[in-house]
Design an enzyme around this catalytic site. Structure first.
Site, PDB file in Angstrom:
ATOM      1  N   GLU A   1       0.854  -1.184   0.000  1.00  0.00           N
ATOM      2  CA  GLU A   1       0.000   0.000   0.000  1.00  0.00           C
ATOM      3  C   GLU A   1       0.892   1.237   0.000  1.00  0.00           C
ATOM      4  O   GLU A   1       1.980   1.233   0.589  1.00  0.00           O
ATOM      5  CB  GLU A   1      -0.909   0.022   1.233  1.00  0.00           C
ATOM      6  CG  GLU A   1      -1.939  -1.096   1.282  1.00  0.00           C
ATOM      7  CD  GLU A   1      -3.014  -0.969   0.220  1.00  0.00           C
ATOM      8  OE1 GLU A   1      -3.100   0.114  -0.413  1.00  0.00           O
ATOM      9  OE2 GLU A   1      -3.755  -1.932   0.001  1.00  0.00           O
TER      10      GLU A   1
ATOM     11  N   ASP B   1     -19.244  -9.544  -9.117  1.00  0.00           N
ATOM     12  CA  ASP B   1     -19.116  -8.684  -7.943  1.00  0.00           C
ATOM     13  C   ASP B   1     -18.456  -7.355  -8.312  1.00  0.00           C
ATOM     14  O   ASP B   1     -18.845  -6.301  -7.801  1.00  0.00           O
ATOM     15  CB  ASP B   1     -18.305  -9.402  -6.862  1.00  0.00           C
ATOM     16  CG  ASP B   1     -18.288  -8.634  -5.547  1.00  0.00           C
ATOM     17  OD1 ASP B   1     -19.369  -8.265  -5.050  1.00  0.00           O
ATOM     18  OD2 ASP B   1     -17.186  -8.386  -5.011  1.00  0.00           O
TER      19      ASP B   1
END
Length: 305
Positions: free
Chosen positions: A222, A247
């Site tokens: 991240e 999804d």
């Protein structure tokens, strides 16, 4: 849709085609723009030569002048785009300034490979064994395939699911399958459970507080304040790739956060920038990387057609 090189030099339709092609095939657009420039230059050169000639004036009228201009235009068209000509020089110079998209993709892939290797060394032994491991669900289609063959296999494997997601969202199927390729490294770095089985999550969608389904927990990268950090995170897990695409389509269509993504999906760059602005990923270069991946996918799909 490619550039229509049969249009007359300077035709406004050619300019419109160039704008469209620039999003999907930058190199083709550069070559055509260079050819158009060379054609205009040749027309002006021939006009100057005509003006320098001494005319008797006996046969000069609007009809002969129009015919001469049309003839010069045809001559200019025939002399334009020849190997080693002016357009070649212009195109090569512009390509050097733009950079090679395929080389950039290769650099991104190499960087991702290094990051994966670092994760393997830092993680537990069970995680390390899972890196790059094929599972029964994917081995039948992609096992043993390398390079372009693997990439084409990936596009075929997810083509139907991507088309179904396009029908639900309006986002082009090739944009979504390109994002899946970017997030999963063409299927080589799928998010996996500790036992080595795939989560089928090729989009890297995290499992937030509202997610009630199964999860896979892995170490990921991240970016915080522009700097990469290794963190443990939970990601959604599915029973099939079709369920993953469904999804993803639901997320894009129903989450207000991504409303601009759907609105800006007319171009590869607009789609990629919309995802980054919506916070889909923390990588500050995510939009650029995804745009290059979409362009690579479009070239592969044209080669497969």
């Amino acid at each position: 849709m490619g550039v229509n090189s049969n249009l007359p030099i300077g035709d406004p339709r050619g300019v419109a085609n160039l704008r469209h092609t620039a999003n999907s095939d930058p190199k083709a657009a550069i070559r055509e723009a260079a050819k158009q420039f060379e054609g205009i230059f040749m027309q002006q050169l021939m006009k100057s030569m005509r003006d320098a000639q001494v005319s008797s004036g006996m046969l000069d009228n609007s009809g002969t002048k129009l015919g001469t201009e049309m003839l010069d235009q045809q001559f200019a068209t025939q002399m334009t785009g020849l190997r080693g000509g002016l357009s070649d020089v212009i195109a090569k110079q512009l390509e050097r300034q733009l950079g090679d998209p395929l080389a950039n993709i290769a650099a991104d892939a190499a960087k991702a490979s290094v990051e994966r290797s670092n994760l393997a060394r830092e993680g537990a032994k069970s995680d390390a064994r899972d890196i790059g491991k094929e599972t029964p669900a994917t081995s039948a289609s992609l096992s043993g395939l390398q390079g372009k063959d693997r990439q084409m296999g990936f596009l075929r494997l997810h083509g139907d699911a991507a088309k179904a997601a396009e029908a639900a969202t309006g986002i082009p199927a090739n944009f979504m399958v390109a994002q899946a390729a970017h997030e999963s490294g063409w299927g080589r770095h799928e998010i996996k459970h500790r036992d080595g089985s795939t989560s089928f999550n090729v989009f890297g969608i995290k499992a937030g507080a509202n997610w009630k389904g199964p999860v896979a927990e892995v170490t990921t990268t991240e970016y915080i304040n522009g700097q990469p950090h290794k963190v443990r995170a939970k990601f959604r897990a599915y029973s099939s790739y079709e369920e993953a695409f469904t999804d993803y389509a639901r997320l894009m269509k129903n989450n207000p956060r991504y409303s601009k993504v759907v609105e800006n999906s007319a171009s590869a760059q607009g789609f990629a920038q919309g995802l980054q602005k919506a916070g889909y990923a923390t990588d500050p270069a995510y939009a650029d990387k995804l745009t290059r991946m979409i362009n690579t996918t479009l070239r592969l799909q044209r080669a497969m057609a």
